[in-house]
Design a protein around this motif. Structure first.
Motif, short mmCIF file in Angstrom:
data_model
loop_
_atom_site.label_atom_id
_atom_site.label_comp_id
_atom_site.label_asym_id
_atom_site.label_seq_id
_atom_site.Cartn_x
_atom_site.Cartn_y
_atom_site.Cartn_z
N MET A 99 -6.00 -5.21 1.09
CA MET A 99 -4.63 -4.71 1.24
C MET A 99 -3.79 -5.02 0.00
SD MET A 99 -4.48 -3.01 3.96
CE MET A 99 -5.31 -2.77 5.54
N THR A 100 -4.07 -6.14 -0.65
CA THR A 100 -3.36 -6.46 -1.89
C THR A 100 -3.71 -5.46 -2.99
OG1 THR A 100 -3.37 -8.83 -1.35
CG2 THR A 100 -2.97 -8.23 -3.65
N VAL A 101 -4.98 -5.14 -3.09
CA VAL A 101 -5.43 -4.16 -4.10
C VAL A 101 -4.81 -2.80 -3.82
CG1 VAL A 101 -7.43 -2.89 -4.98
CG2 VAL A 101 -7.58 -5.36 -4.60
N ILE A 102 -4.82 -2.38 -2.55
CA ILE A 102 -4.23 -1.09 -2.18
C ILE A 102 -2.74 -1.05 -2.52
CG2 ILE A 102 -3.64 0.43 -0.26
CD1 ILE A 102 -6.23 -0.42 1.09
N ALA A 103 -2.04 -2.15 -2.22
CA ALA A 103 -0.60 -2.20 -2.50
C ALA A 103 -0.31 -1.99 -3.97
CB ALA A 103 -0.02 -3.54 -2.02
N PHE A 104 -1.03 -2.70 -4.83
CA PHE A 104 -0.78 -2.58 -6.26
C PHE A 104 -1.32 -1.27 -6.84
CE2 PHE A 104 -0.18 -7.21 -5.83
CZ PHE A 104 1.05 -7.31 -6.47
N THR A 105 -2.31 -0.70 -6.17
CA THR A 105 -2.83 0.60 -6.60
C THR A 105 -1.82 1.70 -6.29
OG1 THR A 105 -5.12 -0.10 -6.23
CG2 THR A 105 -4.70 2.28 -6.37
N GLN A 106 -1.20 1.63 -5.13
CA GLN A 106 -0.22 2.64 -4.74
C GLN A 106 1.07 2.53 -5.55
OE1 GLN A 106 0.31 2.34 -0.48
NE2 GLN A 106 -1.48 3.61 -0.07
N GLY A 107 1.35 1.35 -6.06
CA GLY A 107 2.55 1.17 -6.88
C GLY A 107 3.77 0.80 -6.08
N GLN A 108 4.89 0.70 -6.78
CA GLN A 108 6.13 0.28 -6.14
C GLN A 108 6.66 1.35 -5.19
OE1 GLN A 108 7.62 -0.80 -10.18
NE2 GLN A 108 8.48 -2.58 -9.15
N PHE A 159 -4.25 -4.35 11.39
CA PHE A 159 -2.88 -3.86 11.61
C PHE A 159 -1.88 -4.78 10.91
CE2 PHE A 159 0.46 -2.54 14.98
CZ PHE A 159 0.87 -1.50 14.18
N LEU A 160 -2.08 -6.07 11.01
CA LEU A 160 -1.23 -7.02 10.29
C LEU A 160 -1.40 -6.86 8.78
CD1 LEU A 160 -1.65 -10.26 12.43
CD2 LEU A 160 0.52 -9.19 11.85
N GLY A 161 -2.63 -6.57 8.35
CA GLY A 161 -2.88 -6.34 6.94
C GLY A 161 -2.13 -5.13 6.43
N TYR A 162 -2.06 -4.10 7.26
CA TYR A 162 -1.29 -2.90 6.89
C TYR A 162 0.18 -3.24 6.72
CZ TYR A 162 0.83 1.72 7.33
OH TYR A 162 1.59 2.85 7.13
N HIS A 163 0.71 -4.08 7.62
CA HIS A 163 2.10 -4.53 7.48
C HIS A 163 2.27 -5.34 6.19
CE1 HIS A 163 2.53 -3.31 11.64
NE2 HIS A 163 3.78 -3.70 11.66
N TYR A 164 1.31 -6.21 5.93
CA TYR A 164 1.36 -7.02 4.71
C TYR A 164 1.41 -6.14 3.47
CZ TYR A 164 -0.75 -9.43 0.72
OH TYR A 164 -1.03 -9.89 -0.53
N MET A 165 0.60 -5.11 3.44
CA MET A 165 0.58 -4.19 2.31
C MET A 165 1.96 -3.55 2.10
SD MET A 165 -1.56 -0.63 1.85
CE MET A 165 -0.58 0.10 3.18
N GLY A 166 2.57 -3.10 3.19
CA GLY A 166 3.89 -2.49 3.10
C GLY A 166 4.94 -3.46 2.60
N PHE A 167 4.92 -4.67 3.14
CA PHE A 167 5.90 -5.68 2.72
C PHE A 167 5.68 -6.08 1.26
CE2 PHE A 167 6.04 -6.97 7.40
CZ PHE A 167 7.24 -6.31 7.61
N LEU A 168 4.42 -6.15 0.84
CA LEU A 168 4.13 -6.51 -0.54
C LEU A 168 4.69 -5.46 -1.51
CD1 LEU A 168 2.75 -8.50 -2.43
CD2 LEU A 168 0.63 -7.18 -2.18
#
Length: 295
Positions: A195-204, A137-146
């Motif tokens: 979560m870092t990979v997902i964040a950059f995969t989804q884009g800005q 759950f914290l990782g999901y938050h991290y992804m959003g903030f990233l």
């Protein structure tokens, strides 16, 4: 850090003081204009700090029942205070409590979560099934903030870092058994990487909306008009047909927070200039020659 996760003397008076301070701080920071859309105000919107607070309470309780009751009372005091301190300054007044029911449901859920969470102190391998969902759950938050930080740098950078730190701390300090702690730390690192990979995969994470509709107090524009921001770094403007309302709309993508102007230009050269204040998921707009803002 070891003391934070199991060696604090968390008495009831200390818990109540903790809840009051957390609630007042959150309510105050939520009303500071300079803090909006930044890491400092995230505590009033998202869960990362409250997950840490709840875990600290659980790890410093004396029994399952003590943990459940302390988590419940902490949130029962802190969450209403968040809204109460905003009543005198909020445009909604007492109406701001319309946002509380959602948090009250989470407050009720702290009873079973606090009760079950106490079993983390047993220091058994199956405790991973309790802490790992919170880490995810914290990782999901991290992804959003990233994604937010990537889009609106440096907004939410501190929140992204905070989530990473807490995930690692959970991996390092929840368990005393070295083997379990090692597994928890490996899981923490995997969560952060994924979560870092997902964040950059989804884009800005740009803010996209319709700024104006033709007619109804606005210029009767169509596809022959053009639109642009005075400062192009704030994003893009496009005039599109809206079949639902049988009219044209000014569609924008904001890529930056702040203040700028949007210029709508007719084929004959007539310009309609609008002042804009751009937030993360909100905007204020008014004609340049008007004093009345629209939201």
């Amino acid at each position: 850090m070891k003391k934070l996760f199991g060696e604090l003397n968390l008495t009831w008076p200390k818990l109540i003081i903790f809840a009051i301070i957390a609630g007042i701080y959150t309510g105050v920071v939520a009303q500071i204009p300079q803090a909006r859309d930044t890491s400092f105000a995230d505590i009033s919107i998202t869960f990362e700090w409250w997950i840490l607070f709840g875990t600290i309470i659980i790890m410093n309780s004396k029994s399952n029942l003590d943990s459940a009751l302390k988590c419940f009372i902490f949130f029962l005091i802190s969450q209403p205070l968040v809204y109460l301190v905003q009543v005198p300054v909020s445009e909604l007044g007492w109406g701001i409590f319309q946002y509380y029911p959602g948090w009250f449901k989470w407050t009720l859920l702290t009873i079973p979560m606090g009760y079950i969470g106490y079993w983390l102190k047993k220091d058994k391998w199956w405790g991973l099934f309790i802490i790992v969902p919170m880490m995810i759950f914290l990782g999901y938050h991290y992804m959003g903030f990233l994604r937010e930080c990537w889009t609106y740098f440096p907004h939410h950078l501190l929140s992204a870092i905070f989530c990473v730190v807490v995930i690692i701390l959970f991996g390092l300090y929840i368990f005393k058994d070295k083997k379990i702690r090692k597994i928890a730390l490996i899981i923490a690192i995997i969560i952060i990487i994924v979560m870092t990979v997902i964040a950059f995969t989804q884009g800005q994470n740009y803010y996209e909306t319709d700024l104006l509709l033709s007619g109804e107090g606005n210029p009767d524009f169509d596809e022959t008009y053009t639109a642009e921001f005075v400062d192009p770094s704030y994003g893009t403007c496009e005039i599109l047909y809206e079949p639902q309302f049988d009219c044209y709309k000014l569609h924008v993508i904001f890529v930056k927070l702040g203040e700028t102007q949007c210029v709508l230009k007719a084929p004959d050269g007539t310009e309609y200039v609008y002042d804009l204040i751009i937030g993360r998921s909100t905007y204020n707009i008014k004609p340049e020659d008007s004093d009345e803002w629209r939201y």
